[in-house]
Design a protein around this motif. Sequence first.
Motif, PDB file in Angstrom:
ATOM      1  N   ILE A   1       0.840  -1.202   0.000  1.00 33.74           N
ATOM      2  CA  ILE A   1       0.000   0.000   0.000  1.00 33.74           C
ATOM      3  C   ILE A   1       0.878   1.257   0.000  1.00 33.74           C
ATOM      4  N   GLY A   2       0.631   2.136  -0.950  1.00 32.74           N
ATOM      5  CA  GLY A   2       1.435   3.363  -1.099  1.00 32.74           C
ATOM      6  C   GLY A   2       0.953   4.444  -0.150  1.00 32.74           C
ATOM      7  N   VAL A   3       1.433   4.369   1.085  1.00 31.19           N
ATOM      8  CA  VAL A   3       0.991   5.328   2.111  1.00 31.19           C
ATOM      9  C   VAL A   3       1.777   6.639   1.990  1.00 31.19           C
ATOM     10  N   GLN A   4       3.068   6.550   1.955  1.00 30.54           N
ATOM     11  CA  GLN A   4       4.047   7.673   1.885  1.00 30.54           C
ATOM     12  C   GLN A   4       4.132   8.484   3.177  1.00 30.54           C
ATOM     13  N   SER A   5       2.995   8.866   3.750  1.00 29.91           N
ATOM     14  CA  SER A   5       3.037   9.640   4.998  1.00 29.91           C
ATOM     15  C   SER A   5       1.683   9.492   5.686  1.00 29.91           C
ATOM     16  N   PHE A   6       1.705   9.641   7.024  1.00 29.61           N
ATOM     17  CA  PHE A   6       0.433   9.671   7.764  1.00 29.61           C
ATOM     18  C   PHE A   6       0.085  11.104   8.152  1.00 29.61           C
ATOM     19  N   ARG A   7       0.734  12.072   7.524  1.00 29.92           N
ATOM     20  CA  ARG A   7       0.432  13.480   7.823  1.00 29.92           C
ATOM     21  C   ARG A   7      -0.171  14.138   6.587  1.00 29.92           C
ATOM     22  N   ASP A   8      -1.334  14.748   6.782  1.00 26.79           N
ATOM     23  CA  ASP A   8      -2.030  15.308   5.628  1.00 26.79           C
ATOM     24  C   ASP A   8      -1.247  16.422   4.949  1.00 26.79           C
TER      25      ASP A   8
ATOM     26  N   GLU B   1       1.961  16.622   4.618  1.00 31.69           N
ATOM     27  CA  GLU B   1       3.010  16.021   3.790  1.00 31.69           C
ATOM     28  C   GLU B   1       2.411  15.372   2.540  1.00 31.69           C
ATOM     29  N   LEU B   2       1.245  14.751   2.722  1.00 36.97           N
ATOM     30  CA  LEU B   2       0.586  14.128   1.563  1.00 36.97           C
ATOM     31  C   LEU B   2       0.203  15.192   0.539  1.00 36.97           C
ATOM     32  N   LYS B   3      -0.256  16.328   1.077  1.00 39.73           N
ATOM     33  CA  LYS B   3      -0.634  17.431   0.196  1.00 39.73           C
ATOM     34  C   LYS B   3       0.601  17.969  -0.542  1.00 39.73           C
ATOM     35  N   ALA B   4       1.708  18.078   0.180  1.00 41.90           N
ATOM     36  CA  ALA B   4       2.942  18.576  -0.455  1.00 41.90           C
ATOM     37  C   ALA B   4       3.373  17.660  -1.600  1.00 41.90           C
ATOM     38  N   LEU B   5       3.038  16.365  -1.480  1.00 43.81           N
ATOM     39  CA  LEU B   5       3.411  15.403  -2.527  1.00 43.81           C
ATOM     40  C   LEU B   5       2.342  15.303  -3.613  1.00 43.81           C
ATOM     41  N   SER B   6       1.240  16.019  -3.420  1.00 45.44           N
ATOM     42  CA  SER B   6       0.042  15.960  -4.283  1.00 45.44           C
ATOM     43  C   SER B   6      -0.528  14.543  -4.378  1.00 45.44           C
TER      44      SER B   6
ATOM     45  N   ASP C   1       4.535   1.687   1.883  1.00 40.41           N
ATOM     46  CA  ASP C   1       5.650   2.563   1.494  1.00 40.41           C
ATOM     47  C   ASP C   1       5.555   3.813   2.339  1.00 40.41           C
ATOM     48  N   LEU C   2       6.700   4.213   2.881  1.00 45.01           N
ATOM     49  CA  LEU C   2       6.804   5.523   3.538  1.00 45.01           C
ATOM     50  C   LEU C   2       7.864   6.310   2.796  1.00 45.01           C
ATOM     51  N   MET C   3       7.737   7.623   2.776  1.00 46.01           N
ATOM     52  CA  MET C   3       8.743   8.416   2.082  1.00 46.01           C
ATOM     53  C   MET C   3       9.550   9.266   3.055  1.00 46.01           C
ATOM     54  N   GLU C   4      10.865   9.305   2.789  1.00 39.66           N
ATOM     55  CA  GLU C   4      11.755  10.160   3.581  1.00 39.66           C
ATOM     56  C   GLU C   4      12.071  11.403   2.763  1.00 39.66           C
ATOM     57  N   ALA C   5      12.381  12.502   3.470  1.00 38.86           N
ATOM     58  CA  ALA C   5      12.802  13.764   2.824  1.00 38.86           C
ATOM     59  C   ALA C   5      11.691  14.396   1.998  1.00 38.86           C
ATOM     60  N   ILE C   6      10.479  14.324   2.504  1.00 36.02           N
ATOM     61  CA  ILE C   6       9.333  15.005   1.889  1.00 36.02           C
ATOM     62  C   ILE C   6       9.519  16.515   2.122  1.00 36.02           C
TER      63      ILE C   6
ATOM     64  N   SER D   1       8.661  14.616  12.428  1.00 34.35           N
ATOM     65  CA  SER D   1       7.426  14.270  11.713  1.00 34.35           C
ATOM     66  C   SER D   1       7.581  12.921  11.016  1.00 34.35           C
ATOM     67  N   LEU D   2       8.805  12.634  10.545  1.00 42.55           N
ATOM     68  CA  LEU D   2       9.032  11.321   9.920  1.00 42.55           C
ATOM     69  C   LEU D   2       8.888  10.213  10.965  1.00 42.55           C
ATOM     70  N   LEU D   3       9.435  10.448  12.144  1.00 43.17           N
ATOM     71  CA  LEU D   3       9.340   9.416  13.192  1.00 43.17           C
ATOM     72  C   LEU D   3       7.886   9.218  13.639  1.00 43.17           C
ATOM     73  N   GLU D   4       7.088  10.266  13.574  1.00 48.89           N
ATOM     74  CA  GLU D   4       5.647  10.125  13.854  1.00 48.89           C
ATOM     75  C   GLU D   4       5.020   9.168  12.838  1.00 48.89           C
ATOM     76  N   ASN D   5       5.441   9.309  11.586  1.00 46.97           N
ATOM     77  CA  ASN D   5       4.918   8.405  10.549  1.00 46.97           C
ATOM     78  C   ASN D   5       5.299   6.948  10.851  1.00 46.97           C
ATOM     79  N   VAL D   6       6.551   6.772  11.272  1.00 47.69           N
ATOM     80  CA  VAL D   6       7.014   5.413  11.572  1.00 47.69           C
ATOM     81  C   VAL D   6       6.211   4.859  12.760  1.00 47.69           C
ATOM     82  N   LYS D   7       5.986   5.717  13.757  1.00 46.17           N
ATOM     83  CA  LYS D   7       5.248   5.283  14.954  1.00 46.17           C
ATOM     84  C   LYS D   7       3.834   4.835  14.551  1.00 46.17           C
ATOM     85  N   LYS D   8       3.209   5.621  13.707  1.00 47.45           N
ATOM     86  CA  LYS D   8       1.851   5.273  13.249  1.00 47.45           C
ATOM     87  C   LYS D   8       1.878   3.934  12.509  1.00 47.45           C
ATOM     88  N   ALA D   9       2.896   3.774  11.654  1.00 46.66           N
ATOM     89  CA  ALA D   9       3.009   2.515  10.893  1.00 46.66           C
ATOM     90  C   ALA D   9       3.111   1.325  11.835  1.00 46.66           C
TER      91      ALA D   9
END
Length: 355
Positions: A114-121, A123-128, A154-159, A166-174
């Motif tokens: 599943i292409g998640v990339q981020s759990f923060r809206d 960051e998702l918006k920044a990636l469109s 999938d999670l993305m680094e360096a968004i 904020s990246l570690l928050e994504n990992v925690k959520k995962a």
Amino acid sequence: MSNGIYIHIPFCLAKCAYCDFNSYSGKMNLRDDYITALISEMKSFSGIEADTVYIGGGTPTVLENKQLERLITAIHETFSLAEDTEFSVESNPATADFEKYSLLKNLGVNRLSIGVQSFRDNELKALSRVHSSADAIEAVLLAKKAGFKNISIDLMEAIPNQTKDSLLENVKKALELPVNHISCYSLIIEEGTPFYDNTPPLPSDEEEREMHHAVCESLEKAGFTHYEISNFGKDGAFSRHNMKYWTGEPYYGFGAGAHSYYGNVRYSNISGIEEYIKAEDKRLEATEISESEAEYERFMLGFRILTGFETRGSFPDKLKALSEKGLISFDGRIAKLTKRGEDLANLVFMEFLSE
Ligand code: SF4
């Protein structure tokens, strides 16, 4: 050594600003014809034995249920799949649907990526990306409910504007979700994408390295094995299909822009959807790989595998020099990057650029 089969679905709901994959939005009306063309390409390789199948994209789950059923039934009918075949399908959270995931499960798919990339809206918006964080969580839970035991995200680094926290928050959520595999790639700005022409503010190289270390530490602490530079698996749940790419095993790719590698030849298909559908011969080019080129490539890819790979007596001088620099460890048979080598992996890879 058995084969891998890759099937490319080049349709997406919308094109993400950083994406240079062979994927297109606004062409959904071509899906039926595309599957017909795909099945006809597959039929000319009828009977191939394989033990991994990977349907990637694009977004395979933009296919309607009856289209997925037609495609996957044809895969089972056309190829000779081993009983323990790893059968993966990629999905975008915006297309998550219980009925669709259950259908995939019933059709023999046993791994969802599943292409998640981020759990923060933000960051998702920044990636469109076309989905929200809530969609991503829902997608993983629906996959679990549909009976999937192997769920990768999938999670993305360096968004753009991402911080280590904020990246570690994504990992925690995962880690709160039922996933046993996580791919974590850095955002790369590719030529020809909107991000290339208009690059958003990105973390520095130093910050990016720190982020990557923090992700590795966090996932390893949670019991994930860092088995490939960008991939982590729990309880041995490594991607068997992707391991074929990294270990130089043969794979057959079908669909627009798909690549294949077998019998020392690399093939690539026509990439445009309309052109692919129309063409009688879907192949664009074939490149023969000499034994020496193949060995260089095996080392370049092999060093991605952090658990190590068999060197089979090749390149003893290079291995000795890299060991002396502390970039790799080498016990005479198995070579792998050291922690220092992980940070400077490009230096190691460059040693094995084919001469
Ligand atoms: S969903 Fe994936 S394949 Fe489609 S445009 Fe976005 S990054 Fe590219």
